[in-house]
Design a protein around this motif. Structure first.
Motif, mmCIF file in Angstrom:
data_model
loop_
_atom_site.group_PDB
_atom_site.id
_atom_site.type_symbol
_atom_site.label_atom_id
_atom_site.label_comp_id
_atom_site.label_asym_id
_atom_site.label_seq_id
_atom_site.Cartn_x
_atom_site.Cartn_y
_atom_site.Cartn_z
ATOM 1 N N ILE A 95 -3.689 17.441 44.219
ATOM 2 C CA ILE A 95 -4.514 18.265 43.317
ATOM 3 C C ILE A 95 -4.358 17.679 41.920
ATOM 4 O O ILE A 95 -3.264 17.277 41.514
ATOM 5 N N ILE A 96 -5.481 17.591 41.246
ATOM 6 C CA ILE A 96 -5.527 16.850 39.993
ATOM 7 C C ILE A 96 -5.701 17.781 38.804
ATOM 8 O O ILE A 96 -6.528 18.682 38.828
ATOM 9 N N LEU A 112 1.432 25.592 36.172
ATOM 10 C CA LEU A 112 0.536 25.970 37.288
ATOM 11 C C LEU A 112 0.978 25.310 38.586
ATOM 12 O O LEU A 112 1.048 25.953 39.637
ATOM 13 N N THR B 63 -7.899 29.921 42.054
ATOM 14 C CA THR B 63 -8.292 28.522 41.972
ATOM 15 C C THR B 63 -9.691 28.330 42.526
ATOM 16 O O THR B 63 -10.162 29.097 43.358
ATOM 17 N N TYR B 92 -8.472 30.955 35.624
ATOM 18 C CA TYR B 92 -8.624 30.278 36.907
ATOM 19 C C TYR B 92 -8.242 28.816 36.684
ATOM 20 O O TYR B 92 -8.215 28.322 35.567
ATOM 21 N N SER B 93 -7.957 28.128 37.766
ATOM 22 C CA SER B 93 -7.736 26.701 37.634
ATOM 23 C C SER B 93 -8.605 25.966 38.651
ATOM 24 O O SER B 93 -9.023 26.545 39.639
ATOM 25 N N VAL B 94 -8.863 24.718 38.342
ATOM 26 C CA VAL B 94 -9.722 23.901 39.199
ATOM 27 C C VAL B 94 -8.878 22.853 39.890
ATOM 28 O O VAL B 94 -8.094 22.163 39.249
ATOM 29 N N ILE B 95 -9.039 22.767 41.209
ATOM 30 C CA ILE B 95 -8.408 21.660 41.921
ATOM 31 C C ILE B 95 -9.525 20.739 42.396
ATOM 32 O O ILE B 95 -10.581 21.203 42.846
ATOM 33 N N ARG B 117 -7.506 29.049 50.636
ATOM 34 C CA ARG B 117 -8.251 30.245 50.268
ATOM 35 C C ARG B 117 -8.681 30.212 48.803
ATOM 36 O O ARG B 117 -8.460 31.162 48.055
#
Lengths: 335, 335
Positions: A95-96, A112, B63, B92-95, B117
DNA sequence: TCCTAAAATTGAATCGTTTCAATTCTAGGC
DNA sequence: GCCTAGAATTGAAACGATTCAATTTTAGGA
C-alpha cells in the motif's frame, strides 16, 4: 449489504467453521470431497474473507507500506512497481502513501500504517534518515530505507552508487576522446549530485591531460540546464568543453537545447552529452541522449526482499545494499 | 514485539476499556481529568490502535482503494494526489494499486481491496467499464469510475470533456489566424483521441474557410510525432498547415522536433502547435508548447467526494461528472 | 467383528476494539 | 441527610476469522 461470513459458508456446506478455515488455509488437511463441497458453497455465496478478522486473530499482516516522496517522479513510480512485483510473489501486497516531500504527511502515513499493523515500511525519508529510522524502531515497525543509506546496525537500506555512476560517465567521455569536461547541475546541498561529481573527479584523477569545469545550478530542471547550455555554446571554441556530464536528465535536456537551438552546436561531434536517471525524457530528445540508468525496479524489489527476510528469518542481519548504475549510450555521446 | 492494547491502557490509567474507547472516539462523554489520565497512559505505553480490531467491530472502513492503470503516467500521479488530499480531509485514506494495464492484475487488486473491506474503489478500468462496474456491484463494492464515463444508474464517474478540449484548441488556432489545421496522432481505437478530433471538427464546422488534415499514428509517442513533423515540414509552403493540434503532448513534442530540427520551420510564426495533457514535458520544450490541460487533481478529489457521498448519504444519487479542460497558451501558439 | 492408528472434523477460546444497557457517581434542591 | 436526574463509567457481548486440543471417522489388519 451484508457480506457472507465463514459461518454462512459452513452452514451451506454442512461442515464446521474450522473446516472452512482449513479449506482456505490448509487444504491438505481436508478430504477432497469436503474441499469441493466447501468451495461450491464459497462460490455460491460469493464469500470473500474479511482480512481484518484474519489479521486480528492470526496477528500477522500481509501488507507492506511504501512511503514515496514524489509519486510523479518516474524513478519512484518504477521503484513502487518493483516493490509490488516482489511483494506479489510472496503473497504480500504493497500500500502506497505519498508524502509529497512533506514531513508531517510522512509522519501521518507512518501512524496510519502502524494502525493497520503493516508488516513493515519502505521509506525514502523527506528529512533525516537516522531520526526516522529511530522513530520507526521505537514504534516496533520494521523498515527498509529506500534510495538513501542507513546505518546497517539499525535497519536495511537500498541505494545507488552515484560515485560509480559519475565514474561511468567520466570514463565514457574520456573513451570517446573528450579533453575538456564540464559537470552541470546542483550544488553541495544535494548529496546525490555531490557523489556523481565525486565519481567524475576520481575518473579524471587518472587522466591529468583532461580538464574539468563545474557549473552549479539552483534548480535541477530543464530551464536551469538550458541557461548553462547557452553559456557553454557562447564560449570560444578552444574554451568550450567537448563533453558535458549533467547531474540529471532534465539538466542534460536543457543543456542540449541551449547548445542546439541558441548556438547551433553539433552534438555529439562538437560537444557530447550524458545525463543521469534515464527518464523517458532522455530518450525523446532531438538527439537521443545518453544517460546513467539506475535500476529503480530492482531497488524496489530488493527493498521488499530485505523487509520480508527481516520478518521471516530469526537470524536476519541488516544489510546496506548499494546498486551499480549502468550507462545507456545513445546518439548524444556516440563518436 | 507486542504492541500495547487498549486493555493495557485501561489498566495503567485505572479505568475500564470502555472509557479508553470513549476517550479515543467520544471524548466529550468523559470527564476532562479522566481524559488526561488516559492520554498520559497512551503516551507512556506508545499505544496505537489496531485498525483491524476497530474495523471488525465497527464494521466501517476508512480506506478507499484506487486502482491506476499506469502509475508512471503523470496524469494519474496527479489524480492520486487529488484523491489523497480529499480523502485526508474526511479522515479517510487512499491505498493505491497499480494494474499496469493488466486486466488480471486489476482483478487481483479488486479482490485484495474487497478482503480489506475498503469503503469503495476508484477505478480506471483496463478493459470494459460496464463489465467492471457490474462485477463490483455484484460484490457489494461501491465504486467510482475515473477518467471514463459510466452509466449513472449504476455508479458515479468523473471524466474529461475531450470534445470541449478539441474545441478549445481549434478555436485558439483559428483566433491566431490559422487557415490550414492539421490534427496529428492516434486513430479510431482510442476514444479520447476520437473525441478531441471531434471537438476540433465541430469548431471548424463554423469556419468553412479553414481546412483540416488528419494524420494518424500507430503510437502516441515522441518518435511517432517527429515522423509526422518531418513530413509536414517537407510539404510545399502553400500545402503546409499553419497550425497543428496534437492528440497528446508527446506527439506534439515530436512534431515540434521534426519541424524545427529537420526543416528549420519557425514556431509559431510559420506553424503553431498545441498539445494535449500539459505534462511537464510540454513546458520544457525548446519553444514552450501550448497545451490543453486536464484538471487531474480535481478529477481525483471529486471521485473521492462522490464515493464518500455514496457511503454516507442514504439519498445518494449517482452522477456522471464531466470536467472542462482549459487551454494553457505558451510560446508555440502565441502570435 | 474388533482393535488401532491415522485422517478428518469439530467448536470453544482468542485476537483488540466498539457498543450500549446497566450501574455508579455527582451535584443540586429540599 | 435524602432524593433525583443527569453525567460518567463500567464491562459483557459482539464482530469474523484462526487455532488447536478434543472428538469422531475411517481404513487396514488380525
Amino acid at each position: 449489504m451484508r457480506q457472507a461470513s465463514i459461518t454462512d459458508v459452513a452452514k451451506k456446506a454442512g461442515v464446521s467453521i474450522g473446516t472452512v478455515s482449513n479449506v482456505l488455509n490448509h487444504p491438505t488437511r481436508v478430504r477432497p470431497a469436503t474441499v469441493k463441497k466447501v468451495q461450491k458453497a464459497i462460490l455460491e455465496l460469493g464469500f470473500v474473507r474479511n482480512d481484518a478478522a484474519r489479521q486480528l486473530k492470526a496477528g500477522n499482516s500481509t501488507t507492506v507500506g511504501l512511503i514515496l516522496p514524489d509519486a510523479s517522479n518516474p524513478f519512484f513510480a518504477e521503484v513502487s512497481k518493483g516493490a509490488e512485483d516482489s511483494a506479489n510473489e510472496h503473497d504480500y501486497s504493497v500500500i502506497i502513501g505519498n508524502s509529497s516531500e512533506n514531513n508531517d504527511r510522512e509522519s501521518r502515513y507512518i501512524q496510519l500504517f502502524h494502525e493497520q499493523r503493516v508488516g513493515g515500511v519502505l521509506i525514502s525519508p523527506v528529512r533525516g534518515v537516522a531520526e526516522r529510522v529511530a522513530e520507526l524502531r521505537q514504534m516496533g515497525i520494521s523498515s527498509v530505507v529506500v534510495d538513501r543509506e542507513a546505518d546497517p546496525t539499525l535497519c536495511c537500506s537500498v541505494s545507488m552508487d552515484d560515485v560509480a555512476g559519475g565514474r561511468l560517465a567520466g570514463r565514457h567521455l574520456i573513451d570517446i576522446g573528450c579533453k575538456h569536461i564540464a559537470f552541470v547541475g546542483g550544488g553541495p546541498e544535494i548529496q546525490q549530485t555531490v557523489d556523481r561529481l565525486e565519481g567524475l573527479r576520481r575518473e579524471l584523477g587518472e587522466h591529468p591531460e583532461v580538464t574539468l569545469s563545474v557549473y552549479e545550478t539552483e534548480e535541477m530542471n530543464v530551464l536551469a540546464g538550458r541557461s548553462i547550455g547557452e553559456k557553454l555554446g557562447e564560449l570560444e571554441t578552444k574554451e568550450r568543453p567537448d563533453g558535458v556530464f549533467a547531474a540529471n536528465d532534465l539538466i542534460g535536456v536543457g543543456v542540449m537545447q541551449g547548445l542546439l537551438f541558441e548556438n547551433n552546436v553539433k552534438i555529439p561531434q562538437e560537444i557530447a552529452i550524458i545525463g543521469y536517471d534515464d527518464i523517458d525524457f532522455a530518450r525523446s530528445t532531438i538527439v537521443p541522449m545518453s544517460s546513467v540508468r539506475q535500476p529503480a525496479h530492482l531497488l524496489g524489489s530488493s527493498a521488499v526482499e530485505l523487509l520480508l527476510s527481516e520478518l521471516t528469518d530469526d537470524e536476519h542481519v541488516h544489510r546496506q545494499i548499494t546498486f551499480q548504475p549502468e550507462l545507456v549510450v545513445r546518439a548524444s555521446s556516440s563518436k
